[in-house]
Design an enzyme around this catalytic site. Structure first.
Site, mmCIF file in Angstrom:
data_model
loop_
_atom_site.group_PDB
_atom_site.id
_atom_site.type_symbol
_atom_site.label_atom_id
_atom_site.label_comp_id
_atom_site.label_asym_id
_atom_site.label_seq_id
_atom_site.Cartn_x
_atom_site.Cartn_y
_atom_site.Cartn_z
ATOM 1 C CG ASP A 20 -29.723 52.595 134.280
ATOM 2 O OD1 ASP A 20 -30.086 53.721 134.520
ATOM 3 O OD2 ASP A 20 -28.903 51.989 135.138
ATOM 4 C CG ASN A 68 -36.900 55.536 138.456
ATOM 5 O OD1 ASN A 68 -37.162 54.791 137.895
ATOM 6 N ND2 ASN A 68 -35.792 55.577 139.192
HETATM 7 C C1 IPE Z 1 -33.722 51.181 137.052
HETATM 8 O O1 IPE Z 1 -32.908 52.227 136.890
HETATM 9 C C2 IPE Z 1 -35.056 51.435 136.896
HETATM 10 C C3 IPE Z 1 -35.251 51.688 135.298
HETATM 11 C C4 IPE Z 1 -34.501 51.544 134.210
HETATM 12 C C5 IPE Z 1 -36.498 52.122 135.162
HETATM 13 P P1 IPE Z 1 -32.294 53.317 138.077
HETATM 14 O O2 IPE Z 1 -31.569 54.198 137.348
HETATM 15 O O3 IPE Z 1 -33.589 53.813 138.666
HETATM 16 O O4 IPE Z 1 -31.794 52.156 138.782
HETATM 17 P P2 IPE Z 1 -30.628 52.370 139.905
HETATM 18 O O5 IPE Z 1 -31.188 53.568 140.900
HETATM 19 O O6 IPE Z 1 -29.202 53.050 139.513
HETATM 20 O O7 IPE Z 1 -30.423 50.997 140.604
HETATM 21 C C1 IPE Z 2 -33.103 55.272 132.797
HETATM 22 O O1 IPE Z 2 -32.159 56.273 132.651
HETATM 23 C C2 IPE Z 2 -34.676 55.863 132.781
HETATM 24 C C3 IPE Z 2 -35.179 55.970 133.995
HETATM 25 C C4 IPE Z 2 -34.893 55.227 135.237
HETATM 26 C C5 IPE Z 2 -36.427 56.365 133.921
HETATM 27 P P1 IPE Z 2 -31.610 56.931 134.041
HETATM 28 O O2 IPE Z 2 -32.302 58.286 134.210
HETATM 29 O O3 IPE Z 2 -31.610 56.149 135.286
HETATM 30 O O4 IPE Z 2 -30.155 57.330 133.427
HETATM 31 P P2 IPE Z 2 -28.673 57.441 134.383
HETATM 32 O O5 IPE Z 2 -28.833 56.203 135.242
HETATM 33 O O6 IPE Z 2 -28.838 58.535 135.443
HETATM 34 O O7 IPE Z 2 -27.765 57.420 133.326
HETATM 35 MG MG MG Z 3 -30.228 55.023 136.114
#
Ligand code: IPE
Ligand code: IPE
Ligand code: MG
Length: 250
Positions: A20, A68
């Site tokens: 993340d 996602n």
């Molecule tokens: C969790 O990250 C999913 C992945 C790392 C692929 P998200 O960024 O989607 O999670 P939330 O929405 O903050 O819980």
């Molecule tokens: C994790 O990074 C990757 C995916 C969930 C695909 P994020 O895209 O969730 O990054 P933040 O949470 O917005 O920083």
């Molecule tokens: Mg995230």
């Protein structure tokens, strides 16, 4: 070649990582979210090789959750294209390191152009046994359970099993993770203390390690720190500390 800085006594057999923080990394550097994801892939490549050298046998990377799909279309498309280009451009990494690629999640939902490359890469690496890299793609723990219940209900109706067969082991066999041990350690980058639907059934006794480091900045040293932390934990599985010590000294 094994990383000599990691004691081989209690290396997690299965490590899960909730990768993340790509978006926040991009924002911090004045870049687009897609550039953040691109940088995240660079980290993936580094960490796969490092994890293998540290003696990990199963590495699960949470790359794209079922939830996602709700992100803006542009970002979703960018992520699917990134998956495709990563597997095309870096398949040699799997060959060079004898890493087997597998996936968990709702494969049918992945667009054909990316699914085709994914299936090809899985096929090409299926005989490797140094480490299994499990990509969680279009994965949601509740969705996985839903699909498992459907499958089990069908087997019950078709009399391939009976209600008395249902136990924890049997349920695990209906999950996408049926071929893997439960994760011993789950790392989450970017400081969030939640599982976001990652392996709910399998992680009941996983150790958690949360770091503030954003995924694109996550380094081999961060992985080493997480493993060292893990090695200093006492995993009791419901027992008392005394019981565990009696076992190790007898
Ligand atoms: C969790 O990250 C999913 C992945 C790392 C692929 P998200 O960024 O989607 O999670 P939330 O929405 O903050 O819980
Ligand atoms: C994790 O990074 C990757 C995916 C969930 C695909 P994020 O895209 O969730 O990054 P933040 O949470 O917005 O920083
Ligand atoms: Mg995230």
């Amino acid at each position: 070649m094994i990383d000599v800085n990691i004691s081989q006594n209690s290396v997690p057999k299965h490590l899960g990582i909730i990768m993340d923080g790509n978006g926040r990394w991009a924002q911090k550097h004045g870049k687009s979210r897609i550039e953040g994801h691109n940088q995240g892939v660079e980290t993936v490549k580094k960490i796969v090789v490092a994890a293998k050298h540290m003696g990990i046998k199963y590495l699960s990377l949470y790359a794209f959750s079922e939830e996602n799909w709700k992100r803006p279309e542009f970002e979703v498309k960018g992520l699917m294209e990134l998956l495709k280009t990563f597997l095309e451009a870096d398949l040699h990494m799997f060959h060079d390191n004898k890493v087997k690629l597998e996936m968990i999640g709702n494969k049918e939902k992945i667009p054909f152009f990316a699914r085709k490359v994914l299936e090809h890469s899985i096929q090409k690496t299926k005989n490797y046994d140094e480490m299994t890299l499990i990509l969680a793609l279009s994965y949601g723990g509740r969705d996985e359970l839903k699909r498992a219940f459907e499958h089990m209900a069908k087997d019950l109706l078709d009399q391939r099993m009976s209600i008395s067969d249902i136990n924890e082991k049997c349920i695990s066999k209906y999950l996408d993770t049926k071929d893997y041990p439960d994760p011993d350690l789950i790392i989450r980058s970017s400081g969030e203390f939640r599982s976001s639907n990652f392996l709910p059934w399998q992680s009941v006794y996983s150790e958690y390690y949360v770091t503030d480091v954003l995924w694109p900045d996550f380094s081999e040293n961060d992985l080493r720190a997480a493993l060292t932390h893990y090695q200093n934990r006492e995993r009791r599985f419901g027992k008392t500390s005394e019981q565990l010590q009696a076992r190790t000294t007898s």
